[in-house]
Design a protein around this motif. Structure first.
Motif, PDB file in Angstrom:
ATOM      1  N   MET A  32       0.826  -1.207   0.000  1.00  7.73           N
ATOM      2  CA  MET A  32       0.000   0.000   0.000  1.00  7.73           C
ATOM      3  C   MET A  32       0.861   1.258   0.000  1.00  7.73           C
ATOM      4  O   MET A  32       0.542   2.238  -0.680  1.00  7.73           O
ATOM      5  CB  MET A  32      -0.936  -0.008   1.211  1.00  7.73           C
ATOM      6  CG  MET A  32      -2.030  -1.036   1.104  1.00  7.73           C
ATOM      7  SD  MET A  32      -3.114  -1.068   2.529  1.00  7.73           S
ATOM      8  CE  MET A  32      -3.866   0.539   2.425  1.00  7.73           C
ATOM      9  N   THR A  33       1.963   1.229   0.745  1.00  5.13           N
ATOM     10  CA  THR A  33       2.871   2.376   0.765  1.00  5.13           C
ATOM     11  C   THR A  33       3.466   2.619  -0.612  1.00  5.13           C
ATOM     12  O   THR A  33       3.529   3.757  -1.080  1.00  5.13           O
ATOM     13  CB  THR A  33       3.991   2.148   1.799  1.00  5.13           C
ATOM     14  OG1 THR A  33       3.398   1.936   3.079  1.00  5.13           O
ATOM     15  CG2 THR A  33       4.939   3.325   1.858  1.00  5.13           C
ATOM     16  N   TYR A  34       3.877   1.546  -1.295  1.00  2.43           N
ATOM     17  CA  TYR A  34       4.415   1.675  -2.651  1.00  2.43           C
ATOM     18  C   TYR A  34       3.382   2.288  -3.586  1.00  2.43           C
ATOM     19  O   TYR A  34       3.692   3.194  -4.366  1.00  2.43           O
ATOM     20  CB  TYR A  34       4.866   0.304  -3.171  1.00  2.43           C
ATOM     21  CG  TYR A  34       5.212   0.309  -4.634  1.00  2.43           C
ATOM     22  CD1 TYR A  34       6.426   0.829  -5.066  1.00  2.43           C
ATOM     23  CD2 TYR A  34       4.333  -0.195  -5.579  1.00  2.43           C
ATOM     24  CE1 TYR A  34       6.748   0.852  -6.406  1.00  2.43           C
ATOM     25  CE2 TYR A  34       4.637  -0.178  -6.921  1.00  2.43           C
ATOM     26  CZ  TYR A  34       5.849   0.345  -7.336  1.00  2.43           C
ATOM     27  OH  TYR A  34       6.156   0.374  -8.665  1.00  2.43           O
ATOM     28  N   LYS A  38       3.742   5.852  -5.449  1.00  8.03           N
ATOM     29  CA  LYS A  38       3.725   5.867  -6.910  1.00  8.03           C
ATOM     30  C   LYS A  38       2.606   6.763  -7.429  1.00  8.03           C
ATOM     31  O   LYS A  38       2.797   7.500  -8.401  1.00  8.03           O
ATOM     32  CB  LYS A  38       3.560   4.456  -7.446  1.00  8.03           C
ATOM     33  CG  LYS A  38       3.635   4.368  -8.951  1.00  8.03           C
ATOM     34  CD  LYS A  38       3.838   2.953  -9.394  1.00  8.03           C
ATOM     35  CE  LYS A  38       3.816   2.743 -10.880  1.00  8.03           C
ATOM     36  NZ  LYS A  38       4.136   3.832 -11.726  1.00  8.03           N
ATOM     37  N   ALA A  39       1.432   6.734  -6.799  1.00 16.98           N
ATOM     38  CA  ALA A  39       0.323   7.585  -7.213  1.00 16.98           C
ATOM     39  C   ALA A  39       0.653   9.059  -7.018  1.00 16.98           C
ATOM     40  O   ALA A  39       0.350   9.888  -7.877  1.00 16.98           O
ATOM     41  CB  ALA A  39      -0.933   7.226  -6.439  1.00 16.98           C
ATOM     42  N   VAL A  40       1.305   9.388  -5.899  1.00 15.71           N
ATOM     43  CA  VAL A  40       1.682  10.783  -5.648  1.00 15.71           C
ATOM     44  C   VAL A  40       2.707  11.249  -6.675  1.00 15.71           C
ATOM     45  O   VAL A  40       2.601  12.354  -7.224  1.00 15.71           O
ATOM     46  CB  VAL A  40       2.221  10.937  -4.206  1.00 15.71           C
ATOM     47  CG1 VAL A  40       2.884  12.291  -4.006  1.00 15.71           C
ATOM     48  CG2 VAL A  40       1.100  10.736  -3.200  1.00 15.71           C
ATOM     49  N   ILE A  41       3.691  10.421  -6.972  1.00 10.73           N
ATOM     50  CA  ILE A  41       4.721  10.794  -7.949  1.00 10.73           C
ATOM     51  C   ILE A  41       4.116  10.943  -9.336  1.00 10.73           C
ATOM     52  O   ILE A  41       4.395  11.919 -10.048  1.00 10.73           O
ATOM     53  CB  ILE A  41       5.863   9.759  -7.944  1.00 10.73           C
ATOM     54  CG1 ILE A  41       6.644   9.861  -6.636  1.00 10.73           C
ATOM     55  CG2 ILE A  41       6.782   9.942  -9.141  1.00 10.73           C
ATOM     56  CD1 ILE A  41       7.661   8.758  -6.428  1.00 10.73           C
ATOM     57  N   ASP A  42       3.267  10.003  -9.761  1.00 11.63           N
ATOM     58  CA  ASP A  42       2.633  10.094 -11.077  1.00 11.63           C
ATOM     59  C   ASP A  42       1.727  11.309 -11.180  1.00 11.63           C
ATOM     60  O   ASP A  42       1.671  11.964 -12.225  1.00 11.63           O
ATOM     61  CB  ASP A  42       1.838   8.830 -11.373  1.00 11.63           C
ATOM     62  CG  ASP A  42       2.720   7.636 -11.678  1.00 11.63           C
ATOM     63  OD1 ASP A  42       3.935   7.836 -11.901  1.00 11.63           O
ATOM     64  OD2 ASP A  42       2.201   6.502 -11.681  1.00 11.63           O
ATOM     65  N   THR A  43       1.015  11.628 -10.111  1.00 15.53           N
ATOM     66  CA  THR A  43       0.138  12.795 -10.119  1.00 15.53           C
ATOM     67  C   THR A  43       0.940  14.081 -10.199  1.00 15.53           C
ATOM     68  O   THR A  43       0.580  15.012 -10.932  1.00 15.53           O
ATOM     69  CB  THR A  43      -0.750  12.806  -8.859  1.00 15.53           C
ATOM     70  OG1 THR A  43      -1.492  11.593  -8.815  1.00 15.53           O
ATOM     71  CG2 THR A  43      -1.690  13.979  -8.863  1.00 15.53           C
ATOM     72  N   GLY A  46       2.181  14.718 -13.681  1.00 18.57           N
ATOM     73  CA  GLY A  46       1.144  14.987 -14.674  1.00 18.57           C
ATOM     74  C   GLY A  46       0.943  13.830 -15.623  1.00 18.57           C
ATOM     75  O   GLY A  46       0.471  14.030 -16.737  1.00 18.57           O
ATOM     76  N   ASN A  47       1.301  12.628 -15.231  1.00 13.03           N
ATOM     77  CA  ASN A  47       1.107  11.457 -16.080  1.00 13.03           C
ATOM     78  C   ASN A  47      -0.268  10.851 -15.831  1.00 13.03           C
ATOM     79  O   ASN A  47      -0.416   9.646 -15.804  1.00 13.03           O
ATOM     80  CB  ASN A  47       2.180  10.382 -15.787  1.00 13.03           C
ATOM     81  CG  ASN A  47       3.567  10.852 -16.133  1.00 13.03           C
ATOM     82  OD1 ASN A  47       3.717  11.813 -16.866  1.00 13.03           O
ATOM     83  ND2 ASN A  47       4.556  10.170 -15.611  1.00 13.03           N
ATOM     84  N   GLY A  48      -1.274  11.677 -15.732  1.00 12.82           N
ATOM     85  CA  GLY A  48      -2.613  11.246 -15.364  1.00 12.82           C
ATOM     86  C   GLY A  48      -3.246  10.289 -16.346  1.00 12.82           C
ATOM     87  O   GLY A  48      -2.587   9.482 -16.984  1.00 12.82           O
ATOM     88  N   GLY A  49      -4.558  10.397 -16.532  1.00 16.63           N
ATOM     89  CA  GLY A  49      -5.318   9.439 -17.317  1.00 16.63           C
ATOM     90  C   GLY A  49      -5.371   9.750 -18.794  1.00 16.63           C
ATOM     91  O   GLY A  49      -6.454   9.879 -19.360  1.00 16.63           O
ATOM     92  N   HIS A  50      -4.267   9.885 -19.477  1.00 10.75           N
ATOM     93  CA  HIS A  50      -4.242  10.128 -20.924  1.00 10.75           C
ATOM     94  C   HIS A  50      -3.822   8.883 -21.668  1.00 10.75           C
ATOM     95  O   HIS A  50      -3.033   8.930 -22.601  1.00 10.75           O
ATOM     96  CB  HIS A  50      -3.273  11.266 -21.250  1.00 10.75           C
ATOM     97  CG  HIS A  50      -3.603  12.546 -20.559  1.00 10.75           C
ATOM     98  ND1 HIS A  50      -4.757  13.264 -20.818  1.00 10.75           N
ATOM     99  CD2 HIS A  50      -2.954  13.242 -19.602  1.00 10.75           C
ATOM    100  CE1 HIS A  50      -4.791  14.342 -20.071  1.00 10.75           C
ATOM    101  NE2 HIS A  50      -3.699  14.349 -19.308  1.00 10.75           N
ATOM    102  N   HIS A  51      -4.358   7.734 -21.294  1.00 14.49           N
ATOM    103  CA  HIS A  51      -3.955   6.472 -21.905  1.00 14.49           C
ATOM    104  C   HIS A  51      -5.036   5.923 -22.839  1.00 14.49           C
ATOM    105  O   HIS A  51      -5.131   4.742 -23.031  1.00 14.49           O
ATOM    106  CB  HIS A  51      -3.665   5.437 -20.810  1.00 14.49           C
ATOM    107  CG  HIS A  51      -2.612   5.868 -19.854  1.00 14.49           C
ATOM    108  ND1 HIS A  51      -1.299   6.008 -20.214  1.00 14.49           N
ATOM    109  CD2 HIS A  51      -2.670   6.193 -18.546  1.00 14.49           C
ATOM    110  CE1 HIS A  51      -0.600   6.405 -19.182  1.00 14.49           C
ATOM    111  NE2 HIS A  51      -1.414   6.530 -18.137  1.00 14.49           N
ATOM    112  N   HIS A  52      -5.832   6.747 -23.460  1.00 11.02           N
ATOM    113  CA  HIS A  52      -6.918   6.275 -24.318  1.00 11.02           C
ATOM    114  C   HIS A  52      -6.421   5.936 -25.688  1.00 11.02           C
ATOM    115  O   HIS A  52      -5.839   6.514 -26.427  1.00 11.02           O
ATOM    116  CB  HIS A  52      -8.020   7.315 -24.423  1.00 11.02           C
ATOM    117  CG  HIS A  52      -8.780   7.437 -23.150  1.00 11.02           C
ATOM    118  ND1 HIS A  52      -8.361   8.199 -22.100  1.00 11.02           N
ATOM    119  CD2 HIS A  52      -9.929   6.858 -22.740  1.00 11.02           C
ATOM    120  CE1 HIS A  52      -9.211   8.117 -21.111  1.00 11.02           C
ATOM    121  NE2 HIS A  52     -10.185   7.288 -21.474  1.00 11.02           N
TER     122      HIS A  52
END
Length: 52
Positions: A32-34, A38-43, A46-52
């Motif tokens: 859960m810590t990982y 990882k979510a904080v770093i990705d956010t 700016g690597n958000g939800g642009h995977h369409h």
């Protein structure tokens, strides 16, 4: 029965059970810590939800 209770006796059954419990909780906590880090770093990158 908790370890801080005066009736607690550290026999083999309790040692194995508590060892397995804390091993499992440690694995879950590390996972859960990982994921949170990882979510904080990705956010923040700016690597958000642009995977369409």
């Amino acid at each position: 029965m908790f370890p801080f209770s005066f009736e607690w006796v550290w026999d083999a059954g309790h040692v194995v059970f508590m060892g397995g419990l804390w091993y499992a909780l440690g694995i879950i906590g590390l996972g859960m810590t990982y994921c949170i880090i990882k979510a904080v770093i990705d956010t923040s990158k700016g690597n958000g939800g642009h995977h369409h």
